[in-house]
Design a protein around this motif. Sequence first.
Motif, PDB file in Angstrom:
ATOM      1  N   SER A 158      -1.954  10.457  -1.834  1.00 60.40           N
ATOM      2  CA  SER A 158      -1.517  10.358  -3.226  1.00 60.40           C
ATOM      3  C   SER A 158      -0.437   9.288  -3.349  1.00 60.40           C
ATOM      4  O   SER A 158       0.741   9.588  -3.533  1.00 60.40           O
ATOM      5  N   PRO A 159      -0.818   8.019  -3.183  1.00 63.55           N
ATOM      6  CA  PRO A 159       0.167   6.936  -3.181  1.00 63.55           C
ATOM      7  C   PRO A 159       0.976   6.820  -4.462  1.00 63.55           C
ATOM      8  O   PRO A 159       2.141   6.441  -4.436  1.00 63.55           O
ATOM      9  N   ALA A 184      11.078  10.743   5.863  1.00 66.11           N
ATOM     10  CA  ALA A 184      10.213   9.573   6.010  1.00 66.11           C
ATOM     11  C   ALA A 184       8.802   9.987   6.413  1.00 66.11           C
ATOM     12  O   ALA A 184       7.813   9.498   5.851  1.00 66.11           O
ATOM     13  N   PHE A 185       8.690  10.897   7.383  1.00 64.05           N
ATOM     14  CA  PHE A 185       7.378  11.396   7.786  1.00 64.05           C
ATOM     15  C   PHE A 185       6.701  12.134   6.644  1.00 64.05           C
ATOM     16  O   PHE A 185       5.494  11.998   6.422  1.00 64.05           O
ATOM     17  N   SER A 186       7.479  12.908   5.905  1.00 60.29           N
ATOM     18  CA  SER A 186       6.932  13.643   4.763  1.00 60.29           C
ATOM     19  C   SER A 186       6.370  12.678   3.722  1.00 60.29           C
ATOM     20  O   SER A 186       5.282  12.903   3.173  1.00 60.29           O
ATOM     21  N   LEU A 187       7.095  11.582   3.496  1.00 56.92           N
ATOM     22  CA  LEU A 187       6.653  10.580   2.527  1.00 56.92           C
ATOM     23  C   LEU A 187       5.364   9.896   2.990  1.00 56.92           C
ATOM     24  O   LEU A 187       4.457   9.653   2.192  1.00 56.92           O
ATOM     25  N   ILE A 188       5.279   9.617   4.285  1.00 55.78           N
ATOM     26  CA  ILE A 188       4.082   8.976   4.837  1.00 55.78           C
ATOM     27  C   ILE A 188       2.854   9.862   4.633  1.00 55.78           C
ATOM     28  O   ILE A 188       1.822   9.399   4.126  1.00 55.78           O
ATOM     29  N   PHE A 189       2.962  11.127   5.008  1.00 61.25           N
ATOM     30  CA  PHE A 189       1.810  12.024   4.904  1.00 61.25           C
ATOM     31  C   PHE A 189       1.480  12.359   3.455  1.00 61.25           C
ATOM     32  O   PHE A 189       0.302  12.473   3.079  1.00 61.25           O
ATOM     33  N   ARG A 190       2.524  12.523   2.629  1.00 64.86           N
ATOM     34  CA  ARG A 190       2.299  12.877   1.228  1.00 64.86           C
ATOM     35  C   ARG A 190       1.621  11.736   0.472  1.00 64.86           C
ATOM     36  O   ARG A 190       0.694  11.962  -0.318  1.00 64.86           O
ATOM     37  N   SER A 191       2.073  10.513   0.721  1.00 63.55           N
ATOM     38  CA  SER A 191       1.538   9.372  -0.024  1.00 63.55           C
ATOM     39  C   SER A 191       0.270   8.796   0.597  1.00 63.55           C
ATOM     40  O   SER A 191      -0.345   7.892   0.030  1.00 63.55           O
ATOM     41  N   ALA A 192      -0.126   9.322   1.770  1.00 67.12           N
ATOM     42  CA  ALA A 192      -1.370   8.862   2.385  1.00 67.12           C
ATOM     43  C   ALA A 192      -2.575   9.207   1.525  1.00 67.12           C
ATOM     44  O   ALA A 192      -3.571   8.480   1.514  1.00 67.12           O
ATOM     45  N   GLY A 230       0.794  -1.227   0.000  1.00 73.65           N
ATOM     46  CA  GLY A 230       0.000   0.000   0.000  1.00 73.65           C
ATOM     47  C   GLY A 230       0.820   1.267   0.000  1.00 73.65           C
ATOM     48  O   GLY A 230       0.267   2.367  -0.051  1.00 73.65           O
ATOM     49  N   GLY A 231       2.155   1.122   0.088  1.00 73.38           N
ATOM     50  CA  GLY A 231       3.022   2.287   0.105  1.00 73.38           C
ATOM     51  C   GLY A 231       3.152   2.875   1.509  1.00 73.38           C
ATOM     52  O   GLY A 231       2.415   2.499   2.422  1.00 73.38           O
ATOM     53  N   PRO A 232       4.097   3.791   1.704  1.00 74.54           N
ATOM     54  CA  PRO A 232       4.307   4.419   3.012  1.00 74.54           C
ATOM     55  C   PRO A 232       3.058   5.095   3.568  1.00 74.54           C
ATOM     56  O   PRO A 232       2.892   5.218   4.778  1.00 74.54           O
ATOM     57  N   GLY A 233       2.174   5.558   2.686  1.00 74.25           N
ATOM     58  CA  GLY A 233       0.952   6.221   3.124  1.00 74.25           C
ATOM     59  C   GLY A 233       0.052   5.332   3.957  1.00 74.25           C
ATOM     60  O   GLY A 233      -0.790   5.828   4.718  1.00 74.25           O
ATOM     61  N   THR A 260      -4.239   1.764  -0.500  1.00 73.19           N
ATOM     62  CA  THR A 260      -3.409   2.316   0.580  1.00 73.19           C
ATOM     63  C   THR A 260      -4.202   2.433   1.872  1.00 73.19           C
ATOM     64  O   THR A 260      -3.727   2.035   2.945  1.00 73.19           O
ATOM     65  N   VAL A 261      -5.415   2.972   1.769  1.00 70.51           N
ATOM     66  CA  VAL A 261      -6.274   3.124   2.944  1.00 70.51           C
ATOM     67  C   VAL A 261      -6.623   1.758   3.526  1.00 70.51           C
ATOM     68  O   VAL A 261      -6.541   1.535   4.749  1.00 70.51           O
ATOM     69  N   LYS A 262      -7.001   0.836   2.653  1.00 68.19           N
ATOM     70  CA  LYS A 262      -7.396  -0.503   3.101  1.00 68.19           C
ATOM     71  C   LYS A 262      -6.261  -1.223   3.811  1.00 68.19           C
ATOM     72  O   LYS A 262      -6.448  -1.783   4.897  1.00 68.19           O
ATOM     73  N   MET A 263      -5.082  -1.216   3.221  1.00 65.41           N
ATOM     74  CA  MET A 263      -3.944  -1.919   3.818  1.00 65.41           C
ATOM     75  C   MET A 263      -3.555  -1.304   5.158  1.00 65.41           C
ATOM     76  O   MET A 263      -3.251  -2.016   6.120  1.00 65.41           O
ATOM     77  N   GLY A 264      -3.560   0.016   5.234  1.00 63.17           N
ATOM     78  CA  GLY A 264      -3.185   0.677   6.479  1.00 63.17           C
ATOM     79  C   GLY A 264      -4.156   0.388   7.608  1.00 63.17           C
ATOM     80  O   GLY A 264      -3.748  -0.006   8.708  1.00 63.17           O
ATOM     81  N   ILE A 265      -5.447   0.551   7.335  1.00 61.20           N
ATOM     82  CA  ILE A 265      -6.456   0.334   8.376  1.00 61.20           C
ATOM     83  C   ILE A 265      -6.542  -1.140   8.760  1.00 61.20           C
ATOM     84  O   ILE A 265      -6.574  -1.489   9.944  1.00 61.20           O
ATOM     85  N   ALA A 266      -6.561  -2.026   7.754  1.00 57.98           N
ATOM     86  CA  ALA A 266      -6.680  -3.463   8.023  1.00 57.98           C
ATOM     87  C   ALA A 266      -5.504  -3.986   8.838  1.00 57.98           C
ATOM     88  O   ALA A 266      -5.678  -4.725   9.809  1.00 57.98           O
TER      89      ALA A 266
END
Length: 464
Positions: free
Chosen positions: A249-250, A239-247, A93-96, A265-271
Amino acid sequence: MLDTINNFLSSIVWGWPMIILLVGCGVFLTIKLNFIQIRKFNFTMKNTLLKVFVKDNDKKEGDITAFQAVSTALAATVGTGNISGVSLAIATGGPGAIFWMWFSAIFGMCTKFSEVVLAVTYREVNSKGQYSGGPMYYIKNGLKNKWLACAFALFAACTSFGTGNMTQSNAISQTLHTAFNVNEKLTGIVLVLIIGIVVIGGIQRISQVTEKLVPFMSLFYILGGIIILIIEADKIPAAFSLIFRSAFSPKAAFGGAVGVGLKETVKMGIARGLFTNEAGLGSAPIAHAASNTDHPARQGLWGIFEVFTVTIVVCSITALTIIVSGLWDSGLQGVDLTAAAFESGFTGGKYIVSIGLVLFAFSTILGWAFYGEKCFSFLVGEKIGKYYKYAYVLTCYLGATGSLQIIWNLSDTLNGLMALPNLIGLIMLSKVVLLMTKDFFKDPYYIRKSPEEYLNILPEKYKF
C-alpha cells in the motif's frame, strides 16, 4: 532516430517483460532445485563467509582461488547501483520498493547459483592454461548454439565500455570534483594509469587487487551505515514497519499526496534489485569460471553468497539509513539522497558516501575489464582479443572527462539484452544444474581430483 530505437528497446529490456523473465527464471530454478538457497543457507555461509580468510594452498598456475573469483565478480557487481540505485528505488517507488528488492534477491540467489554452476561445468582451458567460461561457453558447449553464444558475447563486450567503464569513470570524476574539487581531466589521467597497471596484468593481477579492495570497500561503507543505524536504533523498527506496510500500500506511506501505485513500487524494487546483484544478466559467471574449484556446485555457493551480500546486506544498509533519516520523501534522488542521509547521521557522513562511491565504481571498472576481454576474445580469438584491454583502459579518460549520454543509454540497453540468451541457456540447461547439485551434495566434503569426475555424470547430449 537512434535515441527513439534505443528508448523503445530499453522500455522492453528494463521494463515488465524483462522483470517477469528474470524473476520467473529465478522462481523456476528455485522450484527445480527445491529452494536450495534457503535449505542450504547455513551450509553456504559456512563454506563461503567463514572461509574468506582461509588461505588456499592448492592454487595452480593460471588459476585464481574461489575467493579471488568471487571478489572479481563482487568488484563488478557492487557498484554505484548500491548507492544511487537503492535511493532511486525509494524516492520513486517508496520504502515498499525495498521489500520487492529483497523478494527478487531470494530468487536471484538461485539464479546466480545456477549461472556459476554452468559456467564452471562448461568452461574451457585457453592457450595460457587459464580457464575461460561464462554464458557464451555454456550456450556454445551445452546448447550447441554458437550464434546465441556470440550474441551474448557481443552485448557484453559492448556493455563493458559503457556501463562497466565510462559510466563508472564519470561517476568517479564527478564525485571527486563535487566533494574534493579535483579536476576531471586529472582524474581521467590518474584512472588510466592505475586501471592500466592493474588490467594489463590480466586476471591474476585483477584478482589480487579485488580480493583486497572488495572486503575493504564493503566494510568501509557498511560500518559507516551501521554507525548511523546504531545512533538511530530507536527508529529501525518503524523503518521496517514502513517498508512492509508500504510494500502493498505505497499510497499509505506517501500519505496519499503522491500518486505512486503498487505497480510502480513493485517494478522499482525488483528492477533495482536485479540491477544491483546482476542475477540473470550473465556477467558474474565469467569471473567464477576462472576459479580453481573442484566442483561446479561448490563454486555455485559463492553465487548465493554474492547476491546475499550485495542486496540483502549492502543495499539494505543504504535503504535503512535513508529511511531512518526521514529524507526519503524530501525530493532528493540518487547519490544526493544517500549522501544527505549519511550526513544527517553524523557530520562528515557524506564523505563516506563519496569515498564509497569512488571505490565501488573503481572496482566495477576492474571487474568489467575481465568480462569484456573474455567476451571480445570469444568473438575474435585470443590473438586479437588481447588488445581489448588497451582500448578499455583509454576509454576511462573519455568517461571521466566527457558526457556521452547516448553511449551510456545504449550500453544500458545492451546490458539488459545480455540477459536474453543467458536466460535461455539457464532454462534449457537446468537439468545440468540439478545433476551437478545432486552430485555435489552426495558428499560435499569430498575433493574431486579432476573435472572428469563430475562431467561423467552428464547425459551424452549435454557433454562437450
